[in-house]
Write a protein that holds these residues in place. Structure first.
Motif, PDB file in Angstrom:
ATOM      1  N   LEU A 246     -10.129 -37.842  33.633  1.00 22.86           N
ATOM      2  CA  LEU A 246     -11.118 -37.611  34.423  1.00 22.86           C
ATOM      3  C   LEU A 246     -10.854 -37.180  35.751  1.00 22.86           C
ATOM      4  O   LEU A 246      -9.741 -37.247  36.300  1.00 22.86           O
ATOM      5  N   ASP A 247     -11.907 -36.908  36.644  1.00 23.31           N
ATOM      6  CA  ASP A 247     -11.396 -36.549  38.201  1.00 23.31           C
ATOM      7  C   ASP A 247     -10.792 -38.041  38.472  1.00 23.31           C
ATOM      8  O   ASP A 247     -11.321 -39.082  38.449  1.00 23.31           O
ATOM      9  N   GLU A 248      -9.522 -37.569  39.208  1.00 15.91           N
ATOM     10  CA  GLU A 248      -8.839 -38.931  39.442  1.00 15.91           C
ATOM     11  C   GLU A 248      -9.268 -39.920  40.520  1.00 15.91           C
ATOM     12  O   GLU A 248      -9.271 -40.954  40.408  1.00 15.91           O
ATOM     13  N   GLY A 249     -10.208 -39.221  41.400  1.00 14.14           N
ATOM     14  CA  GLY A 249     -10.864 -39.902  42.445  1.00 14.14           C
ATOM     15  C   GLY A 249     -11.938 -40.647  41.886  1.00 14.14           C
ATOM     16  O   GLY A 249     -12.112 -42.200  42.149  1.00 14.14           O
ATOM     17  N   MET A 250     -12.617 -40.400  40.818  1.00 15.87           N
ATOM     18  CA  MET A 250     -13.592 -41.103  40.226  1.00 15.87           C
ATOM     19  C   MET A 250     -12.897 -42.305  39.154  1.00 15.87           C
ATOM     20  O   MET A 250     -13.469 -43.475  39.090  1.00 15.87           O
ATOM     21  N   LYS A 251     -11.897 -41.899  38.622  1.00 14.03           N
ATOM     22  CA  LYS A 251     -11.071 -42.701  37.642  1.00 14.03           C
ATOM     23  C   LYS A 251     -10.618 -43.985  38.658  1.00 14.03           C
ATOM     24  O   LYS A 251     -11.020 -45.131  38.266  1.00 14.03           O
TER      25      LYS A 251
END
Length: 487
Positions: free
Chosen positions: A193-198
């Motif tokens: 996933l997008d690392e920020g969202m994860k």
């Protein structure tokens, strides 16, 4: 009687079994408890008798787990059971199943902490108008205190999870050990996933369970709701499973309650009430509604909203709902912050995320010495798969691996750029290859022009010699046709 006609077999003087069966089945009202209790009190006049429903306090399971011992004390002719064949849970391990007794009526001697109890089990009717089946245990002992102590410990054990997940399906809760085992294999490092969202999702969950004192100090209900939405196949389910595992690894662990479907037979009010009753009793817990839009319909919505935001407290419940169609959710669910406070969009992956996903597969297959999986293949696959979900990327990779594995010489096959089929031998290779099926392709010139224009910047001599890359291009083309994309 005419000659040659066999004599009729004389009927038995009486058929007591049939008479008893029809009398019982045609009775206007039957209550098994009344019959069994009366008989046991006559048989054991000096012992205290307690009646316990099996679903709330399962003495069989408690003993099977090693907390007590049970032995049959009745004669075989006095016992009623079905002999059933239980299919194997998984035939991959060579299992064929087993025979098992499904007990309907039996009597046991139960030994627990140095004390002996007589336990009778009977399945029957409770006398209600619809004649529901009941399964009760009748425990006899020398004192009320001894019985109560046993029942408390067995009841507490029955209502706890033991490497299991609560699953609500078809109108009742059940414990699922297989789902638990599957969840324990789900880790956030396997979620692309997008690392920020994860990081935000992981932090959101941990912060909620760490912040009970903060919620209480601010005098706000300690509850939270989150919605995962977006097109199918982009990580909503695996993120839920990874969160389940994350919560089971906390100390103390946080159990999951997974709602698979509501009961159409029992009615929406019964289902919603049953779900939230266990959630409140189990809290703090993680309550999951997957495919929320298909579950909370117009017939269910009012009951659901009342359970989420009504008089009853939902302290300690983190509720997660996933949907592929956010627009189908009622605004009272999707846009009311006190019900679902946060929404996370799971879109189709970007080119960078697609590259990361192919690298994930490269890592998984790193110990396969027969497979050539060069680094440059990862961005190359990402480049030709715009608009693909993670599920479609997985299908492209898996289908390619299976296609290569079908033939012992699969890694030596060449992908024909004209018909998109693999051939063992081609005259030449790349743009100069001669396809043995070329006569069957009526629009060869048009296709060649489109292929040249769209693939010119993707050509790489090293990759063209890689069997996996050739097969992936073929599978991607097939999946694009399935998606309706023009070639």
């Amino acid at each position: 009687m005419t000659a040659g006609t066999p004599a009729a077999r004389p009927a038995p003087a009486h058929n007591d079994a049939a008479r008893q069966y029809y009398e019982h089945a045609s009775a206007p009202r039957t209550n098994t408890d009344v019959v069994v209790v009366e008989a046991l009190r006559k048989e054991y006049p000096d012992l205290h008798l307690s009646v316990i429903p099996r679903q709330s306090c399962n003495l069989f399971a408690y003993a099977a787990a090693g907390h007590a011992s049970m032995a049959s004390i009745d004669k075989e002719k006095d016992r009623l059971s079905w002999r059933a064949f239980i299919p194997p849970s998984n035939r991959l391990h060579g299992e064929r199943g087993a025979l098992s007794d499904v007990v309907k009526f039996a009597k046991y001697l139960l030994d627990w902490q140095g004390k002996e109890y007589v336990m009778c089990f009977a399945e029957g009717r409770d006398g209600g108008g619809s004649y529901p089946i009941i399964a009760n245990q009748y425990v006899l002992s020398a004192s009320v205190e001894a019985t109560n102590k046993l029942l408390f410990e067995a009841g507490a054990w029955t209502n706890e999870l033991h490497d299991e997940i609560w699953v609500y399906d078809g109108g009742f809760w059940r414990k699922d050990a297989e789902l638990y085992a599957n969840v324990k294999k789900s880790h956030w490092e396997d979620v692309i996933l997008d690392e920020g969202m994860k990081k935000a999702i992981i932090s959101d969950v941990d912060t909620f369970y760490d912040s009970r004192d903060t919620y209480e100090r601010l005098r706000v209900p300690w509850k939270r709701g989150i919605i995962y939405y977006g097109p199918p196949g982009n990580g909503k389910t695996i993120s839920i499973k990874a969160t389940m595992n994350q919560l089971y690894n906390r100390s103390p662990s946080v159990p999951t309650l997974y709602v698979k479907s509501l009961s159409s037979y029992m009615g929406p009010e019964y289902s919603i009430n049953t779900i939230f009753t266990l959630a409140r009793r189990t809290a703090p817990c993680y309550l999951v509604f997957e495919d929320l839009d298909s579950m909370i319909t117009d017939a269910v919505r009012s009951y659901f909203l009342n359970a989420v935001d009504g008089i009853s407290k939902n302290d300690g419940i983190l509720m997660i709902g996933s949907t592929n169609h956010l627009d189908r959710l009622d605004p009272g669910i999707a846009k009311r912050p006190s019900r679902f406070d946060r929404k996370y969009l799971f879109p189709n992956p970007s080119e960078e995320e697609r590259t990361m996903y192919i690298k994930y597969w490269q890592s998984k297959l790193s110990d396969n010495e027969d497979l050539d999986f060069p680094d440059k293949l990862c961005p190359a696959v990402a480049k030709i798969t715009p608009g693909f979900s993670f599920a479609y990327l997985q299908e492209a990779v898996v289908a390619s691996l299976l296609a290569l594995a079908r033939d012992n010489h699969g890694f030596a096959e060449q992908l024909c750029l004209e018909c998109m089929n693999a051939h063992k031998k081609l005259e030449g290779y790349g743009s100069g290859a001669v396809c043995p099926d070329r006569s069957e392709r009526p629009f060869k010139g048009l296709y060649d022009w489109m292929w040249t224009v769209r693939q010119a910047d993707q050509e790489d001599p090293d990759l063209d010699n890689c069997a996996l890359w050739r097969e992936i291009k073929k599978q991607v083309r097939l999946l694009k046709e399935e998606l309706g994309e023009e070639q």
